[in-house]
Design a protein around this motif. Structure first.
Motif, short mmCIF file in Angstrom:
data_model
loop_
_atom_site.label_atom_id
_atom_site.label_comp_id
_atom_site.label_asym_id
_atom_site.label_seq_id
_atom_site.Cartn_x
_atom_site.Cartn_y
_atom_site.Cartn_z
N LYS A 2 -55.62 0.41 -53.78
CA LYS A 2 -54.13 0.68 -53.36
C LYS A 2 -54.07 0.38 -51.76
CE LYS A 2 -52.67 4.77 -52.27
NZ LYS A 2 -52.40 6.34 -52.52
N LEU A 3 -52.97 -0.16 -51.77
CA LEU A 3 -52.45 -0.85 -50.36
C LEU A 3 -50.99 -0.14 -49.87
CD1 LEU A 3 -52.57 -3.11 -48.03
CD2 LEU A 3 -51.33 -4.70 -49.55
N GLU A 4 -51.05 0.30 -48.75
CA GLU A 4 -50.03 0.93 -48.13
C GLU A 4 -49.65 0.05 -46.96
OE1 GLU A 4 -50.41 5.01 -46.83
OE2 GLU A 4 -50.49 5.54 -49.13
N ILE A 5 -48.31 -0.50 -46.91
CA ILE A 5 -47.65 -1.22 -45.84
C ILE A 5 -46.66 -0.56 -45.14
CG2 ILE A 5 -46.52 -3.29 -45.05
CD1 ILE A 5 -47.72 -4.63 -47.55
N THR B 255 -39.77 4.45 -45.58
CA THR B 255 -41.23 4.74 -46.15
C THR B 255 -41.93 3.71 -46.26
OG1 THR B 255 -40.03 4.18 -48.33
CG2 THR B 255 -39.87 6.59 -47.64
N PRO B 256 -43.45 3.93 -46.56
CA PRO B 256 -44.08 2.84 -46.61
C PRO B 256 -44.18 1.94 -48.06
CG PRO B 256 -45.33 4.87 -45.99
CD PRO B 256 -44.07 5.27 -46.45
N ARG B 257 -44.45 0.93 -48.06
CA ARG B 257 -44.50 0.30 -49.32
C ARG B 257 -45.79 0.29 -49.81
NH1 ARG B 257 -42.00 -5.76 -47.49
NH2 ARG B 257 -40.19 -4.97 -46.02
N VAL B 258 -45.92 0.63 -51.29
CA VAL B 258 -47.26 0.85 -51.84
C VAL B 258 -47.16 -0.05 -53.04
CG1 VAL B 258 -48.57 2.49 -53.17
CG2 VAL B 258 -47.02 3.53 -51.40
N PHE B 259 -48.63 -0.52 -52.98
CA PHE B 259 -48.99 -1.67 -54.04
C PHE B 259 -50.22 -1.11 -54.71
CE2 PHE B 259 -46.51 -3.61 -50.94
CZ PHE B 259 -45.51 -4.36 -51.39
N PHE C 168 -51.81 -14.47 -54.26
CA PHE C 168 -51.84 -13.22 -55.53
C PHE C 168 -50.85 -12.41 -55.20
CE2 PHE C 168 -55.73 -15.69 -55.96
CZ PHE C 168 -55.94 -15.83 -57.19
N TRP C 169 -49.58 -12.30 -56.00
CA TRP C 169 -48.61 -11.41 -55.72
C TRP C 169 -48.83 -9.99 -56.30
CZ3 TRP C 169 -44.73 -12.57 -52.44
CH2 TRP C 169 -44.79 -13.72 -51.91
N LEU C 170 -48.29 -9.14 -55.34
CA LEU C 170 -48.58 -7.50 -55.78
C LEU C 170 -46.88 -7.07 -56.09
CD1 LEU C 170 -51.02 -6.33 -53.05
CD2 LEU C 170 -51.62 -7.39 -55.49
N LYS C 171 -47.10 -6.23 -56.91
CA LYS C 171 -45.51 -5.67 -57.21
C LYS C 171 -45.52 -4.12 -56.55
CE LYS C 171 -41.84 -5.68 -60.47
NZ LYS C 171 -41.45 -5.87 -61.89
N ARG C 172 -44.41 -3.88 -55.86
CA ARG C 172 -44.23 -2.70 -55.04
C ARG C 172 -44.30 -1.32 -56.49
NH1 ARG C 172 -40.00 -1.49 -50.39
NH2 ARG C 172 -40.85 0.58 -49.93
N LYS C 173 -45.14 -0.46 -56.17
CA LYS C 173 -44.72 0.93 -57.14
C LYS C 173 -43.57 1.47 -56.90
CE LYS C 173 -47.78 1.48 -59.32
NZ LYS C 173 -48.04 0.72 -60.83
#
Length: 359
Positions: A306-309, A316-320, A354-359
């Motif tokens: 899990k990645l938080e930006i 709010t942070p972006r979560v992936f 490699f693209w990640l989509k925001r939760k």
């Protein structure tokens, strides 16, 4: 001499020679002949005009050999987000894209010319109506012709204030066939300060904040990329001429619920007004691994992440969330040709991003 003048002279002569009634009778016959001749001339003129129109008609679109590559053509997602660029003053740039698997050859087997065939194009629509067409005569190929750099060194921008807010769409063509499409919203914001230099701030909304990407190759650190911007008219009250916003950027990476990488400290960044810009960083481990302080190809482990930006100027942070398998980031379905239901909206990463989509 014009036919009408000839008729007048003839009528006058006939009247003098044979009287008015006789003159009128003769004139009637002459008028019929003149009318017939005039109609013939008009018909010839129209025929000549039509022929000229056909001769100046647009050149037929080139037909490309779409069997040249096994993979479907697409524009890379990073180049779309980086180079579909709308300035805060409303100037939209549609240039400098990277595409893959766009045919190099025409259907007849000859190589297409960017200049003479003018086959690399985009069409830009606003709410379904065509507003601009671009031709990219300065495009270049690389990678065994598999990669195409779509560019025009001298190209006008689209002034969106002339067209207004709404849904914009860019369709990509090679010859007569469309192979990709990208749509987004154009919006505007009015300034309440009547004395300000910028009365209207123009900006786009779309996938920019919904995605982030990871990229690494053997021997390199894992790179995180994400886009951001701000929408403040006056982000620096002490210096109204400074339109960039001072902000900070940080991240946390979790594996199986535990933080394994994070920013040593939030990094200072300058955020552009209205226009999205890409921010990139390496992912720093909490503890060194295999002689490196950063995640790389050699030390990355399989598992769920899990990645938080965090951008300080965002609420709010972006979560992936993503998975690593066999030392590779598992791509989302939108990036896999066999799983994506719409080839014209494939998220193309060229096996690098490699693209990640925001939760």
């Amino acid at each position: 001499m014009k036919i009408t003048n000839l008729l007048k002279i003839a009528m006058a002569g006939l009247i003098l020679l044979g009287g008015v009634e006789s003159g009128h009778a003769q004139f009637g016959k002459l008028a019929k002949k003149a009318k017939s001749k005039l109609q013939g001339k008009e018909a010839n003129d129209n025929s000549t005009s039509d022929s000229g129109s056909n001769n100046t008609s647009a050149k037929a679109e080139v037909e490309m050999d779409w069997s040249e590559f096994d993979m479907s053509a697409a524009v890379t997602f990073r180049s779309l987000l980086s180079n579909t660029e709308l300035s805060d003053k409303g100037s939209l740039d549609v240039n400098y894209y990277k595409a893959v698997f766009v045919p190099n050859n025409k259907k007849d087997g000859s190589q297409a010319s960017f200049i003479s065939d003018k086959h690399i194009k985009t069409k830009v629509y606003k709410d379904g109506e065509l507003i601009k067409e671009f031709i990219y005569e300065d495009s270049q190929r690389s990678g065994g012709n598999k990669k195409l750099f779509i560019k025009a060194d001298s190209q006008d921008r689209i002034q969106v204030d002339e067209h207004g807010t709404g849904t914009y769409r860019i369709d990509f063509y090679a010859g007569q066939k469309q192979y990709y499409t990208f749509d987004f919203e154009v919006k505007s914001k009015k300034n309440s300060d009547a004395y300000a230099d910028l009365s209207t701030l123009w900006y786009v909304e779309g996938p920019w904040e919904d995605y982030a990407y990871l990229k690494f190759e053997k021997g390199e650190n894992l790179i995180l990329g994400a886009f951001t911007r701000h929408l403040e008219f006056n982000p620096n009250p002490a210096n109204p001429k400074k339109t960039d916003l001072d902000s900070k950027y940080s991240y946390k990476l979790y594996k199986s619920g535990n933080v394994i990488a994070k920013s040593k400290e939030p990094r200072s960044i300058y955020v552009s007004r209205g226009t999205y810009k890409l921010e990139k960083t390496s992912l720093r481990l909490l503890e060194s691994k295999n002689g490196s302080d950063y995640i790389n190809y050699e030390n990355i482990e399989d598992g769920q992440y899990k990645l938080e930006i965090t951008f300080d100027h965002e609420a709010t942070p972006r979560v992936f969330e993503f998975e690593v398998k066999d030392k590779k980031v598992v791509p989302i379905a939108e990036q896999v040709r066999s799983e994506n239901s719409d080839p014209m909206k494939l998220i193309e990463g060229m096996n690098e991003d490699f693209w990640l989509k925001r939760k």
